[in-house]
Design a protein around this motif. Structure first.
Motif, PDB file in Angstrom:
ATOM      1  N   PHE A   1       2.228  11.458  -0.232  1.00 37.48           N
ATOM      2  CA  PHE A   1       1.255  11.148  -1.268  1.00 37.48           C
ATOM      3  C   PHE A   1      -0.078  11.834  -0.953  1.00 37.48           C
ATOM      4  CE2 PHE A   1       4.001   7.276  -1.163  1.00 37.48           C
ATOM      5  CZ  PHE A   1       4.632   7.512  -2.378  1.00 37.48           C
ATOM      6  N   PRO A   2      -0.504  12.765  -1.801  1.00 42.00           N
ATOM      7  CA  PRO A   2      -1.754  13.491  -1.551  1.00 42.00           C
ATOM      8  C   PRO A   2      -2.955  12.570  -1.379  1.00 42.00           C
ATOM      9  CG  PRO A   2      -0.553  14.468  -3.385  1.00 42.00           C
ATOM     10  CD  PRO A   2       0.141  13.205  -3.045  1.00 42.00           C
ATOM     11  N   VAL A   3      -2.990  11.476  -2.140  1.00 40.86           N
ATOM     12  CA  VAL A   3      -4.138  10.558  -2.095  1.00 40.86           C
ATOM     13  C   VAL A   3      -4.191   9.768  -0.801  1.00 40.86           C
ATOM     14  CG1 VAL A   3      -4.441  10.326  -4.581  1.00 40.86           C
ATOM     15  CG2 VAL A   3      -2.812   8.865  -3.398  1.00 40.86           C
TER      16      VAL A   3
ATOM     17  N   ALA B   1       0.855  -1.188   0.000  1.00 44.04           N
ATOM     18  CA  ALA B   1       0.000   0.000   0.000  1.00 44.04           C
ATOM     19  C   ALA B   1       0.890   1.237   0.000  1.00 44.04           C
ATOM     20  CB  ALA B   1      -0.917  -0.021   1.220  1.00 44.04           C
ATOM     21  N   LEU B   2       0.265   2.401   0.104  1.00 43.19           N
ATOM     22  CA  LEU B   2       1.037   3.641   0.133  1.00 43.19           C
ATOM     23  C   LEU B   2       1.669   3.892   1.492  1.00 43.19           C
ATOM     24  CD1 LEU B   2      -1.265   6.114  -1.849  1.00 43.19           C
ATOM     25  CD2 LEU B   2       0.718   4.834  -2.692  1.00 43.19           C
ATOM     26  N   ASN B   3       1.095   3.313   2.546  1.00 41.27           N
ATOM     27  CA  ASN B   3       1.630   3.557   3.885  1.00 41.27           C
ATOM     28  C   ASN B   3       1.146   2.485   4.863  1.00 41.27           C
ATOM     29  OD1 ASN B   3      -1.040   4.280   4.657  1.00 41.27           O
ATOM     30  ND2 ASN B   3      -0.658   6.410   4.088  1.00 41.27           N
ATOM     31  N   TYR B   4       1.645   2.558   6.085  1.00 43.29           N
ATOM     32  CA  TYR B   4       1.336   1.574   7.123  1.00 43.29           C
ATOM     33  C   TYR B   4      -0.152   1.558   7.448  1.00 43.29           C
ATOM     34  CZ  TYR B   4       1.614  -0.909  11.588  1.00 43.29           C
ATOM     35  OH  TYR B   4       1.442  -1.814  12.603  1.00 43.29           O
ATOM     36  N   SER B   5      -0.759   2.724   7.513  1.00 44.17           N
ATOM     37  CA  SER B   5      -2.178   2.813   7.862  1.00 44.17           C
ATOM     38  C   SER B   5      -3.036   2.029   6.883  1.00 44.17           C
ATOM     39  CB  SER B   5      -2.617   4.285   7.896  1.00 44.17           C
ATOM     40  OG  SER B   5      -3.999   4.387   8.125  1.00 44.17           O
ATOM     41  N   GLN B   6      -2.802   2.213   5.589  1.00 40.63           N
ATOM     42  CA  GLN B   6      -3.559   1.471   4.581  1.00 40.63           C
ATOM     43  C   GLN B   6      -3.292  -0.029   4.701  1.00 40.63           C
ATOM     44  OE1 GLN B   6      -2.660   2.977   0.676  1.00 40.63           O
ATOM     45  NE2 GLN B   6      -3.998   4.763   0.896  1.00 40.63           N
TER      46      GLN B   6
ATOM     47  N   ASP C   1       3.982  10.225 -10.978  1.00 42.15           N
ATOM     48  CA  ASP C   1       2.708  10.784 -10.522  1.00 42.15           C
ATOM     49  C   ASP C   1       2.504  10.449  -9.047  1.00 42.15           C
ATOM     50  OD1 ASP C   1       0.088  11.540 -10.048  1.00 42.15           O
ATOM     51  OD2 ASP C   1      -0.660  10.783 -11.968  1.00 42.15           O
ATOM     52  N   LEU C   2       2.558  11.461  -8.190  1.00 39.68           N
ATOM     53  CA  LEU C   2       2.384  11.232  -6.753  1.00 39.68           C
ATOM     54  C   LEU C   2       1.003  10.664  -6.435  1.00 39.68           C
ATOM     55  CD1 LEU C   2       4.031  14.242  -4.861  1.00 39.68           C
ATOM     56  CD2 LEU C   2       4.791  11.869  -4.960  1.00 39.68           C
ATOM     57  N   ASN C   3       0.003  11.025  -7.218  1.00 41.49           N
ATOM     58  CA  ASN C   3      -1.348  10.513  -6.970  1.00 41.49           C
ATOM     59  C   ASN C   3      -1.447   9.016  -7.226  1.00 41.49           C
ATOM     60  OD1 ASN C   3      -2.715  12.935  -6.179  1.00 41.49           O
ATOM     61  ND2 ASN C   3      -2.582  13.620  -8.294  1.00 41.49           N
ATOM     62  N   LEU C   4      -0.503   8.462  -7.985  1.00 42.97           N
ATOM     63  CA  LEU C   4      -0.475   7.027  -8.256  1.00 42.97           C
ATOM     64  C   LEU C   4       0.604   6.312  -7.435  1.00 42.97           C
ATOM     65  CD1 LEU C   4      -0.940   7.045 -12.152  1.00 42.97           C
ATOM     66  CD2 LEU C   4      -2.684   6.806 -10.375  1.00 42.97           C
TER      67      LEU C   4
END
Length: 327
Positions: free
Chosen positions: A321-323, A99-104, A167-170
């Protein structure tokens, strides 16, 4: 049990490679594929002889014949799609990074536990025969006490404007695409680091062009680099008090390695079946057939600990990551 029926979500180049290996696994069936582009889905279905093609993800999630879904979309979709698949009663193999981060990642694993369905991050290198043998040699003291790991994952790329790579959103950037591999290597050998030092240079979009990391452990260090900018040997070295191991290029899909002791080099060749996705596929089948919701080889905890290291690297470099709420 009969064949395990797979659904494929995200039909890019890695999904093509994965399906080529899926066809080599005796009890696997490429049953359904899905893309938001129905034409692309149908072309992929024909290419890999799947039974069904869907022009949206929801239809695949609702297909009662699909047992396990391989999520191979850009990184930013991993969490939502994996959780949705688990909630629909499907097992899930999600492409790395989890994922993008630990929380996800934590939410994904909680969804697996709630649904009591198998979930694994597709860190295929963990199942590669060369990597497994190297790790065994290290753990059994073949090169003495290991105190240093050097690993790079870098190659120059001509990245077109608008590419997902920047792309930071991706979830773009070298860290999530490539830097996770060296971090994975040192994690498997040393575990969680005591201290992390990291620095990045960036594209105009804010995604990292290249990232350098030093990991400090009680009695060891690791030095890592990921980049879209430079050519590197792609042959990591694991150094100990009695010698060193070098994994052949390109090391995350290696077909062999060498051990050097007393200035004498010994080479080992371990060709993979297909490109090497076959081994993580077989692990998925084994876990499903034994009613396991996680692998003991690459567990939920392993994925969480690795993404926590990645998160700390991002904190130090300022990569957000903005998303993911700017996290």
């Amino acid at each position: 049990m009969g064949n395990v029926k797979w659904g494929i979500i995200g039909l890019g180049s890695i999904a093509h490679q994965f399906c080529e290996d899926l066809a080599l696994v005796a009890d696997a069936e490429i049953y359904a594929v899905a893309s938001r582009d129905s034409t692309k889905a149908e072309e992929f279905r024909r290419a890999h002889k799947a039974v069904k093609a869907y022009g949206n993800y929801d239809a695949l999630l609702k297909d009662p014949n699909v047992a396990i879904i391989y999520v191979a979309t850009p990184h930013n979709f991993h969490a939502a799609l994996s959780i949705a698949a688990l909630e629909h009663g499907k097992h899930v193999l999600c492409e790395k990074p989890i994922a993008l981060n630990y929380s996800q990642a934590s939410q994904m694993i909680q969804a697996s536990k709630k649904a009591q369905k198998f979930f694994m991050e597709a860190f295929w290198t963990r199942f590669n025969p060369t990597f497994k043998e190297v790790l065994s040699k290290v753990q059994n003291g073949a090169i003495g006490t290991v105190n240093y790991v050097n690993a790079e994952f870098a190659f120059p790329m001509q990245i077109p404007k608008g590419s997902r790579m920047t792309d930071l959103n991706l979830g773009g950037g070298s860290l999530l695409d490539m830097g996770v591999y060296p971090l994975f290597l040192s994690y498997m050998i040393f575990g969680k680091p005591k201290k992390i030092l990291a620095s990045s240079s960036f594209f105009e979009t804010g995604a990292d062009q290249q990232t350098a990391v030093i990991l400090q452990y009680d009695h060891a260090q690791a030095v890592h680099h990921s980049s879209f900018m430079s050519a590197t040997p792609m042959t990591p070295t694991i150094s100990g008090t009695e010698g060193y191991i070098t994994i052949d290029a390109i090391w995350h899909e290696a077909q062999g390695y060498s051990i050097t002791r007393n200035d004498q080099e010994e080479k080992f060749q371990l060709p993979t079946l297909g490109k090497g996705f076959t081994y993580e596929i077989e692990e998925c089948h084994s876990c499903i057939q034994n009613n396991k919701i996680e692998s003991s080889i690459w567990s939920h905890e392993n994925s969480l600990e690795l993404i926590a290291i990645v998160d700390e690297v991002r904190v130090q470099t300022g990569l957000k990551f903005p998303v993911a709420g700017g996290i």
